[in-house]
Scaffold this active site. Structure first.
Site, PDB file in Angstrom:
ATOM      1  N   SER A   8       0.494  -0.978  -0.632  1.00 47.82           N
ATOM      2  CA  SER A   8      -0.620  -0.137  -0.205  1.00 47.82           C
ATOM      3  C   SER A   8       0.715   1.614   0.262  1.00 47.82           C
ATOM      4  O   SER A   8       1.292   1.500   1.192  1.00 47.82           O
ATOM      5  CB  SER A   8      -0.986   0.286   1.098  1.00 47.82           C
ATOM      6  OG  SER A   8      -2.038   1.472   1.083  1.00 47.82           O
ATOM      7  N   HIS A  33      -1.493  -0.899  -5.047  1.00 45.91           N
ATOM      8  CA  HIS A  33      -2.760  -1.044  -3.795  1.00 45.91           C
ATOM      9  C   HIS A  33      -2.568   1.323  -3.709  1.00 45.91           C
ATOM     10  O   HIS A  33      -1.360   1.462  -2.868  1.00 45.91           O
ATOM     11  CB  HIS A  33      -2.619  -1.559  -2.242  1.00 45.91           C
ATOM     12  CG  HIS A  33      -3.853  -1.256  -2.025  1.00 45.91           C
ATOM     13  ND1 HIS A  33      -4.891  -2.269  -2.133  1.00 45.91           N
ATOM     14  CD2 HIS A  33      -4.363   0.113  -0.848  1.00 45.91           C
ATOM     15  CE1 HIS A  33      -6.560  -1.327  -1.426  1.00 45.91           C
ATOM     16  NE2 HIS A  33      -5.611  -0.849  -0.530  1.00 45.91           N
ATOM     17  N   ASP A  35      -4.287   3.712  -2.107  1.00 40.13           N
ATOM     18  CA  ASP A  35      -5.637   4.700  -1.394  1.00 40.13           C
ATOM     19  C   ASP A  35      -5.572   5.707  -1.898  1.00 40.13           C
ATOM     20  O   ASP A  35      -5.275   6.668  -1.452  1.00 40.13           O
ATOM     21  CB  ASP A  35      -5.467   3.903   0.699  1.00 40.13           C
ATOM     22  CG  ASP A  35      -5.075   2.424   0.561  1.00 40.13           C
ATOM     23  OD1 ASP A  35      -6.256   1.784   0.542  1.00 40.13           O
ATOM     24  OD2 ASP A  35      -4.214   2.134   1.057  1.00 40.13           O
ATOM     25  N   MET A  37      -8.654   9.039  -0.511  1.00 45.71           N
ATOM     26  CA  MET A  37      -9.238   9.404   0.907  1.00 45.71           C
ATOM     27  C   MET A  37     -10.491  10.754   0.540  1.00 45.71           C
ATOM     28  O   MET A  37      -8.804  11.940   0.254  1.00 45.71           O
ATOM     29  CB  MET A  37      -8.733   9.044   1.633  1.00 45.71           C
ATOM     30  CG  MET A  37      -7.946   7.411   2.289  1.00 45.71           C
ATOM     31  SD  MET A  37      -7.161   7.467   3.870  1.00 45.71           S
ATOM     32  CE  MET A  37      -6.715   6.149   3.859  1.00 45.71           C
ATOM     33  N   HIS A  66      -7.921   1.470  -4.363  1.00 45.79           N
ATOM     34  CA  HIS A  66      -9.137   1.432  -3.645  1.00 45.79           C
ATOM     35  C   HIS A  66      -9.766   2.774  -3.241  1.00 45.79           C
ATOM     36  O   HIS A  66      -9.077   3.775  -2.660  1.00 45.79           O
ATOM     37  CB  HIS A  66      -8.530   0.765  -1.827  1.00 45.79           C
ATOM     38  CG  HIS A  66      -9.689   0.856  -1.117  1.00 45.79           C
ATOM     39  ND1 HIS A  66      -8.777   0.623   0.283  1.00 45.79           N
ATOM     40  CD2 HIS A  66     -11.169   0.777  -0.908  1.00 45.79           C
ATOM     41  CE1 HIS A  66      -9.842   0.370   1.020  1.00 45.79           C
ATOM     42  NE2 HIS A  66     -11.223   1.065   0.471  1.00 45.79           N
ATOM     43  N   MET A  68     -11.410   5.336  -1.418  1.00 48.63           N
ATOM     44  CA  MET A  68     -12.937   5.542   0.448  1.00 48.63           C
ATOM     45  C   MET A  68     -13.373   6.354   0.293  1.00 48.63           C
ATOM     46  O   MET A  68     -12.943   7.579   0.620  1.00 48.63           O
ATOM     47  CB  MET A  68     -10.946   5.237   0.805  1.00 48.63           C
ATOM     48  CG  MET A  68     -11.052   4.231   1.455  1.00 48.63           C
ATOM     49  SD  MET A  68      -9.804   3.815   2.820  1.00 48.63           S
ATOM     50  CE  MET A  68      -8.894   3.842   1.282  1.00 48.63           C
ATOM     51  N   MET A 137     -12.210  -4.924   4.864  1.00 44.50           N
ATOM     52  CA  MET A 137     -11.717  -4.567   5.482  1.00 44.50           C
ATOM     53  C   MET A 137     -11.161  -4.845   6.770  1.00 44.50           C
ATOM     54  O   MET A 137     -12.296  -5.869   7.121  1.00 44.50           O
ATOM     55  CB  MET A 137     -12.612  -2.937   5.539  1.00 44.50           C
ATOM     56  CG  MET A 137     -12.250  -1.911   4.461  1.00 44.50           C
ATOM     57  SD  MET A 137     -10.777  -1.939   3.678  1.00 44.50           S
ATOM     58  CE  MET A 137      -9.758  -0.854   5.023  1.00 44.50           C
ATOM     59  N   GLY A 142      -9.162   4.401   6.802  1.00 46.19           N
ATOM     60  CA  GLY A 142      -8.948   5.484   6.868  1.00 46.19           C
ATOM     61  C   GLY A 142      -6.949   6.053   7.182  1.00 46.19           C
ATOM     62  O   GLY A 142      -6.833   6.974   6.877  1.00 46.19           O
ATOM     63  N   PHE A 143      -6.516   5.010   7.669  1.00 46.67           N
ATOM     64  CA  PHE A 143      -5.222   5.340   8.056  1.00 46.67           C
ATOM     65  C   PHE A 143      -3.871   4.012   7.853  1.00 46.67           C
ATOM     66  O   PHE A 143      -5.117   2.510   8.463  1.00 46.67           O
ATOM     67  CB  PHE A 143      -5.138   5.554   9.768  1.00 46.67           C
ATOM     68  CG  PHE A 143      -6.496   6.496  10.039  1.00 46.67           C
ATOM     69  CD1 PHE A 143      -5.834   8.216   9.758  1.00 46.67           C
ATOM     70  CD2 PHE A 143      -7.114   6.586  10.719  1.00 46.67           C
ATOM     71  CE1 PHE A 143      -5.990   9.707   9.689  1.00 46.67           C
ATOM     72  CE2 PHE A 143      -7.919   8.061  10.761  1.00 46.67           C
ATOM     73  CZ  PHE A 143      -7.501   9.010  10.279  1.00 46.67           C
ATOM     74  N   GLY A 144      -3.697   3.960   8.012  1.00 43.72           N
ATOM     75  CA  GLY A 144      -2.266   2.925   7.960  1.00 43.72           C
ATOM     76  C   GLY A 144      -1.993   2.277   9.086  1.00 43.72           C
ATOM     77  O   GLY A 144      -2.154   3.298  10.004  1.00 43.72           O
ATOM     78  N   GLY A 145      -1.017   0.935   9.564  1.00 42.68           N
ATOM     79  CA  GLY A 145      -0.721   1.112  10.846  1.00 42.68           C
ATOM     80  C   GLY A 145      -1.542   0.588  11.704  1.00 42.68           C
ATOM     81  O   GLY A 145      -1.394   0.410  13.129  1.00 42.68           O
ATOM     82  N   ASP A 175      -7.718  -6.209   3.442  1.00 43.49           N
ATOM     83  CA  ASP A 175      -6.673  -4.822   3.585  1.00 43.49           C
ATOM     84  C   ASP A 175      -7.498  -4.371   4.726  1.00 43.49           C
ATOM     85  O   ASP A 175      -7.478  -3.839   6.052  1.00 43.49           O
ATOM     86  CB  ASP A 175      -7.961  -3.464   3.030  1.00 43.49           C
ATOM     87  CG  ASP A 175      -6.534  -2.250   2.206  1.00 43.49           C
ATOM     88  OD1 ASP A 175      -6.124  -2.499   3.078  1.00 43.49           O
ATOM     89  OD2 ASP A 175      -7.277  -1.452   2.047  1.00 43.49           O
ATOM     90  N   GLY A 176      -5.662  -4.270   5.490  1.00 44.82           N
ATOM     91  CA  GLY A 176      -5.252  -3.247   6.569  1.00 44.82           C
ATOM     92  C   GLY A 176      -4.727  -4.436   8.000  1.00 44.82           C
ATOM     93  O   GLY A 176      -5.232  -5.496   8.313  1.00 44.82           O
ATOM     94  N   GLY A 177      -3.485  -3.703   8.428  1.00 46.96           N
ATOM     95  CA  GLY A 177      -3.643  -4.490   9.838  1.00 46.96           C
ATOM     96  C   GLY A 177      -2.749  -5.957   9.346  1.00 46.96           C
ATOM     97  O   GLY A 177      -2.341  -7.065  10.416  1.00 46.96           O
ATOM     98  N   GLY A 197       0.828  -2.119   3.992  1.00 44.62           N
ATOM     99  CA  GLY A 197       1.397  -1.148   3.673  1.00 44.62           C
ATOM    100  C   GLY A 197       2.148  -1.387   5.058  1.00 44.62           C
ATOM    101  O   GLY A 197       3.764  -1.238   5.114  1.00 44.62           O
TER     102      GLY A 197
HETATM  103  C1  DX5 Z   1      -6.641   1.626   5.135  1.00 43.27           C
HETATM  104  C2  DX5 Z   1      -5.945   1.582   4.086  1.00 43.27           C
HETATM  105  C3  DX5 Z   1      -5.101   1.097   3.806  1.00 43.27           C
HETATM  106  C4  DX5 Z   1      -3.661   0.727   4.582  1.00 43.27           C
HETATM  107  C5  DX5 Z   1      -3.350  -0.229   4.964  1.00 43.27           C
HETATM  108  O1  DX5 Z   1      -7.592   2.481   5.957  1.00 43.27           O
HETATM  109  O2  DX5 Z   1      -7.310   0.705   2.937  1.00 43.27           O
HETATM  110  O3  DX5 Z   1      -4.536  -0.268   2.823  1.00 43.27           O
HETATM  111  O4  DX5 Z   1      -3.185   1.691   3.859  1.00 43.27           O
HETATM  112  O5  DX5 Z   1      -1.984  -0.090   6.158  1.00 43.27           O
HETATM  113  P1  DX5 Z   1      -1.703  -0.888   6.921  1.00 43.27           P
HETATM  114  O6  DX5 Z   1      -1.374  -2.127   5.970  1.00 43.27           O
HETATM  115  O7  DX5 Z   1      -0.058  -1.138   7.545  1.00 43.27           O
HETATM  116  O8  DX5 Z   1      -2.551  -1.233   8.168  1.00 43.27           O
HETATM  117 ZN    ZN Z   2      -6.627   0.409   1.259  1.00 42.08          ZN
END
Ligand code: DX5
Ligand code: ZN
Length: 216
Positions: A8, A33, A35, A37, A66, A68, A137, A142-145, A175-177, A197
């Site tokens: 990501s 990927h 994102d 937003m 993706h 959002m 999801m 909304g956020f990475g990490g 997608d996510g974590g 990500g």
């Molecule tokens: C969150 C995004 C994800 C994000 C994942 O809203 O859609 O694609 O980048 O990041 P990680 O892998 O760090 O959770």
């Molecule tokens: Zn995403």
């Protein structure tokens, strides 16, 4: 089918975007990927069409975009022209999802539908045959990490069953974590594409991290 990895770009260094896209080009990753937003559908603003176009100039892997955003149906042609190969819209943002999915496919892209963590799988029953990818999801978008939501495992199982029963070709994307602690369980449960990500970009050796995530 061997699973795919989609780093990501949200976790990339935006001041060195070309460097990070080239790193993905040189890696064993399958997609990039991206994102998008809007600060309305999710409480964050990331990047928009000019940046997707800039990424596409350098990218040698398909862009998995993706969205959002609210009213994703208004931007289908724009994202096609910006270089999207897969265009994913949120179920929760799409009143006329069937029309939107077909418009994406008519524009030559694969159509993805993303579900927020609280949105049940059964709502896809009457569209699963028409879509190319379901993005589950595993964090609130909304956020990475962020931390992986464990309920995702049972959603993967339920979705896999629906896909099999209906003979759908849809890929399951998580997608996510996604981390080294959960990626194997996700693949074994039926996930086809893992977005990563933070796990990739916060590592000291992103190329090797992608290699390891590609291992069964
Ligand atoms: C969150 C995004 C994800 C994000 C994942 O809203 O859609 O694609 O980048 O990041 P990680 O892998 O760090 O959770
Ligand atoms: Zn995403």
């Amino acid at each position: 089918m061997k699973h795919k990895i989609a780093p990501s770009i949200l976790s990339a260094d935006f001041a060195n975007l070309e460097r990070d896209v080239v790193m993905i080009n040189n890696s064993n990753a399958d997609y990039i990927h991206v994102d998008v937003m809007d600060g309305v559908f999710v409480p964050n603003i990331s990047l928009g069409l000019p940046i997707v176009k800039a990424i596409n100039k350098v990218a040698q892997k398909p862009l998995d975009v993706h969205l959002m955003i609210v009213k994703p149906e208004n931007y289908i042609v724009e994202f096609k022209n910006a270089g999207a190969s897969i265009l994913t819209v949120h179920f929760e943002a799409s009143t006329h999802l069937h029309r939107t999915v077909f418009a994406i496919k008519e524009n030559g892209m694969k159509a993805g539908v993303a579900l927020n963590p609280h949105t049940p799988i059964y709502l896809l029953k009457d569209i699963i045959k028409d879509i190319d990818l379901v993005c589950l999801m595993s964090v609130n978008p909304g956020f990475g990490g962020q931390k992986f939501i464990e309920n995702t495992y049972s959603k993967v199982a339920e979705l896999k069953e629906m896909i099999t029963i209906q003979n759908s070709n849809a890929m399951i994307e998580i997608d996510g974590g996604v981390t080294f602690d959960n990626y194997k369980k996700l693949i074994n449960g039926g996930a086809d594409v893992l977005v990563a990500g933070n796990t990739v970009f916060a590592s000291s050796n992103p190329l090797e991290t992608i290699n390891l995530l590609k291992k069964q």
